[in-house]
Design a protein around this motif. Structure first.
Motif, short mmCIF file in Angstrom:
data_model
loop_
_atom_site.label_atom_id
_atom_site.label_comp_id
_atom_site.label_asym_id
_atom_site.label_seq_id
_atom_site.Cartn_x
_atom_site.Cartn_y
_atom_site.Cartn_z
N VAL A 1 3.08 9.07 8.93
CA VAL A 1 3.20 8.21 7.73
C VAL A 1 3.65 6.91 8.26
CG1 VAL A 1 4.53 8.14 5.45
CG2 VAL A 1 3.65 10.42 6.45
N ASN A 2 3.32 5.71 7.70
CA ASN A 2 3.74 4.37 8.16
C ASN A 2 4.24 3.43 6.78
OD1 ASN A 2 3.58 2.03 10.21
ND2 ASN A 2 2.26 1.13 8.54
N PRO A 3 5.37 3.92 6.39
CA PRO A 3 5.66 3.34 5.02
C PRO A 3 6.04 1.82 5.23
CG PRO A 3 7.69 4.42 6.21
CD PRO A 3 6.58 4.78 6.95
N PRO A 4 6.14 1.15 3.88
CA PRO A 4 6.24 -0.24 3.88
C PRO A 4 7.63 -0.84 4.13
CG PRO A 4 5.90 0.51 1.92
CD PRO A 4 5.96 1.70 2.72
N GLN A 5 7.69 -1.84 4.51
CA GLN A 5 9.22 -2.74 4.78
C GLN A 5 9.85 -2.86 3.28
OE1 GLN A 5 10.46 -3.42 7.66
NE2 GLN A 5 12.26 -4.43 7.06
N ASN A 6 9.03 -2.99 2.25
CA ASN A 6 9.71 -3.28 0.95
C ASN A 6 10.04 -2.24 0.22
OD1 ASN A 6 6.77 -2.76 0.53
ND2 ASN A 6 7.08 -3.64 -1.59
N ALA A 7 9.65 -1.03 0.56
CA ALA A 7 9.86 0.16 -0.50
C ALA A 7 9.84 1.20 0.71
CB ALA A 7 9.12 0.19 -1.68
N ALA A 8 10.40 1.37 1.80
CA ALA A 8 10.10 2.34 2.77
C ALA A 8 10.46 3.82 2.24
CB ALA A 8 11.01 2.13 4.23
N THR A 9 11.47 4.20 1.94
CA THR A 9 12.10 5.33 1.40
C THR A 9 11.31 6.03 0.52
OG1 THR A 9 14.18 4.65 2.13
CG2 THR A 9 14.20 6.71 0.87
N VAL A 10 11.08 5.38 -0.67
CA VAL A 10 10.52 5.99 -1.80
C VAL A 10 9.08 6.09 -1.36
CG1 VAL A 10 9.83 3.54 -2.74
CG2 VAL A 10 9.93 5.64 -4.39
N VAL B 1 14.82 -1.50 7.46
CA VAL B 1 15.19 -0.60 6.48
C VAL B 1 15.04 0.94 6.85
CG1 VAL B 1 14.81 -2.26 4.44
CG2 VAL B 1 13.04 -0.53 5.28
N ALA B 2 15.69 1.00 8.05
CA ALA B 2 15.38 2.53 8.63
C ALA B 2 16.39 3.37 8.09
CB ALA B 2 15.42 2.37 10.08
N LEU B 3 17.48 3.05 7.80
CA LEU B 3 18.83 3.78 7.40
C LEU B 3 18.46 4.44 6.27
CD1 LEU B 3 21.60 4.30 8.30
CD2 LEU B 3 22.53 2.70 6.67
N SER B 4 17.83 4.02 5.13
CA SER B 4 17.73 4.76 3.80
C SER B 4 16.64 5.84 4.17
CB SER B 4 17.52 4.14 2.60
OG SER B 4 16.25 3.20 2.96
N CYS B 5 15.54 5.40 5.02
CA CYS B 5 14.64 6.41 5.07
C CYS B 5 14.90 7.57 6.30
CB CYS B 5 13.62 5.66 5.79
SG CYS B 5 11.76 6.65 6.00
N MET B 6 15.84 7.29 7.12
CA MET B 6 16.31 8.40 8.10
C MET B 6 17.48 9.22 7.24
SD MET B 6 14.50 8.19 10.77
CE MET B 6 15.80 9.46 11.65
N VAL C 1 -1.37 7.72 6.74
CA VAL C 1 -1.03 7.31 5.51
C VAL C 1 -0.48 5.77 5.93
CG1 VAL C 1 0.13 7.48 3.21
CG2 VAL C 1 -0.44 9.54 4.61
N TYR C 2 -1.31 4.92 5.59
CA TYR C 2 -1.05 3.45 6.08
C TYR C 2 -0.68 2.38 4.52
CZ TYR C 2 -1.76 -1.14 7.90
OH TYR C 2 -1.82 -2.49 8.34
N TYR C 3 0.43 1.84 4.83
CA TYR C 3 0.90 0.82 3.75
C TYR C 3 0.82 -0.57 4.30
CZ TYR C 3 2.80 4.87 1.71
OH TYR C 3 3.13 6.08 1.10
N GLY C 4 0.26 -1.32 3.69
CA GLY C 4 0.00 -2.88 4.32
C GLY C 4 -0.69 -3.88 3.31
N GLY C 5 -0.94 -5.10 3.71
CA GLY C 5 -2.05 -5.99 3.06
C GLY C 5 -3.43 -5.41 3.29
N SER C 6 -3.97 -5.82 2.15
CA SER C 6 -5.48 -5.38 2.16
C SER C 6 -6.27 -5.82 3.32
CB SER C 6 -6.10 -5.94 0.77
OG SER C 6 -6.19 -7.32 0.49
#
Length: 529
Positions: free
Chosen positions: A172-181, A204-209, A252-257
């Protein structure tokens, strides 16, 4: 606020300690209040030249940065745990899902505080954390997905099973703008029997970890899940490593199109399943008989996080009969939206990272015939106009006609700043023809995340519902961006989800269908001879 420090979580153990590299989270308030000293403090903390105690309440926490060996160890741990975890009974995995949902509720407040420290406005942080149990982790979603994972029928002596089987190791590669959710949404893949590796973005690692280590991992450990079922670390992008790894099945990849579609090709070439969550350019249609107050309320969602999230209405098509009144009401509502520190109540705007992109797009729109309706200025945190402010005033432009609307980037492309176009079609010969033109316009959108329609006429609602094929979610007289139980919150067609994109839950998207037929031997009477 408690200062939290997290090592990597790999193979059921905390890895990373003294002497390793850490990335530190200096609070967004500190950075907005005193930018350069706060950024210098972060740099010095990351370099280890100052101690954490000296940072005081400006420091929210720190996460160990995974090196190549730790990244490889996470993949090996996930692969090692995969066979045993996949054999865990479905009922057991679903009970684990319900326990994780309960624990999310128990950890709501600290998660919100960390998100606020990272720069998420409090109202948005609360909506995110309160919304997660309503989507992928809701009882309704778990029940429905469990039904999809296994269905049994009998045909005489033959038992037939149609089941979805776990793909294996999901990264899972979550996005910078909403990593945790997004990470919490993606790891529902665990409940399908997959093992998971989560990379928390450095910014934004802290909330995700926190979510992985304090919420999810303890439930898995208490349930006796094999070590390596969940692995989480902070680190640089690891997509190339994942593509090259024999252990990885899905990414699972999040990013620009643009980048995401290129990744999709690389992923397929490497024999991996790409699950893309890319971009959105959602359309909100307001018909002549709409409840305008309700429509305006949903339109103002566009300005959440200064337009820097995906599931909001990026463009509005307003029936010409009500367009002027709708815009007037929207200006009044937008005028109440103001900058502020993320911990202050009612704040929804955040600093805009792409300010130059915003002004270039705005200039192009105005030169292309759009009319400025509201906004267009940089703002300081107190709302005063400034040439150097971090914030941008919520901005509205009016675009005349559907025909040439997509010649403008603000209509054609996903934007990531607070610039909302209101497209007003030409009146035309009849509402019948106008409705067909709007349906064609909505369906021809290259993106396909979600769309919404506002009308009090039953015949208009049914016509729109039957005519719109574009988008993973369709909202009728309902909040465009809200979270709902049972319905998938992400996924879509076109530039949103790639060639294989659709709205579905990650629990199902990380599985494959398998048909099983069983004819069981009849026991012999009197024993074997």
């Amino acid at each position: 606020m408690t200062t939290r420090v997290y090592p990597a979580y790999i193979g059921g153990r905390d890895i990373g300690g003294e002497g390793g590299e850490y990335v530190h989270t200096v609070t967004a308030r500190a950075i907005i209040e005193d930018t350069f000293p706060s950024l210098r403090l972060k740099r010095d903390l990351d370099l280890g030249v100052v101690d954490r105690e000296s940072a005081g309440d400006r420091l929210a926490g720190a996460c160990a940065v995974a090196d190549e060996g730790m990244i490889a160890a996470a993949l090996e741990a996930a692969a090692g745990a995969a066979p045993e975890w996949a054999r865990t009974p479905l009922a057991t995995r679903m009970e684990i899902g319900r326990a994780i949902a309960r624990r999310l509720g128990e950890h709501r407040d600290p998660l919100v505080e960390i998100l606020v420290a990272e720069g998420q406005p409090r109202s948005g942080a609360e909506a995110m954390i309160d919304g997660i149990p309503l989507t992928g982790w809701s009882p309704e979603t778990l029940e429905w997905c469990a039904e999809q994972l296994e269905f049994r029928r009998h045909d005489g002596e033959r038992e037939m099973i149609l089941r979805r089987v776990a793909d294996g190791v999901v990264c899972v590669n979550p996005p910078q703008n909403a990593a945790t959710v997004n990470a919490l949404s993606a790891i529902t893949a665990l409940l399908a029997g997959n093992t998971v590796v989560v990379r928390a973005p450095r910014g934004v690692a802290l909330s995700c970890m926190y979510a992985m280590r304090e919420v999810v991992a303890p439930v898995l450990e208490a349930a006796g899940a094999p070590a390596g079922t969940l692995n989480a670390y902070c680190g640089p992008p690891a997509v190339d490593t994942w593509l090259a790894s024999e252990h990885v099945n899905d990414i699972v990849y999040y990013g620009g199109s643009k980048q995401g579609l290129a990744f999709e090709r690389d992923c397929i070439a490497a024999g991996k399943k790409p699950i893309l969550e890319l971009a959105g350019n959602d359309c909100c249609v307001v018909w002549s008989d709409a409840d305008l107050d309700a429509a305006v309320e949903t339109m103002t969602q566009f300005f959440l996080n200064s337009g820097q999230i995906c599931n909001v209405p990026n463009q509005v098509i307003a029936h010409p009969a009500i367009a002027d009144e709708l815009i007037e009401r929207l200006i009044v509502a937008t005028g109440k939206i103001h900058p502020g520190y993320p911990d202050e109540p009612g704040v929804v705007l955040t600093p805009v990272l792409g300010a130059d992109w915003f002004f270039g797009c705005l200039t192009e729109a105005l030169m292309g015939g759009a009319t400025m309706v509201h906004g267009g200025r940089r703002l300081e945190v107190d709302g005063t106009p400034s040439d150097t402010g971090f914030f941008i005033e919520p901005t509205i432009v009016r675009v005349a006609g559907l025909g040439d609307a997509r010649s403008l980037s603000v209509v054609r492309d996903e934007t990531f700043f607070p610039l909302l176009p209101i497209i007003v079609p030409e009146p035309g010969d009849s509402d019948e023809r106008l409705f067909e033109e709007i349906l064609t316009f909505v369906n021809s959108n290259a993106y396909g995340l979600r769309n919404s329609f506002w009308s009090t006429g039953p015949e208009h609602i049914e016509r729109f519902l039957s005519g719109v094929t574009n988008g993973g979610n369709l909202k009728i007289n309902d909040s465009h961006g809200n979270f709902l139980p049972f319905l998938p919150n992400s996924g879509g067609t076109g530039l949103t989800g790639g060639a294989f994109g659709e709205a579905s839950h990650p629990m199902l998207r990380t599985t494959h269908l398998q048909g099983v037929s069983i004819v069981r031997p009849t026991p012999r009477l009197g024993g074997a001879r």
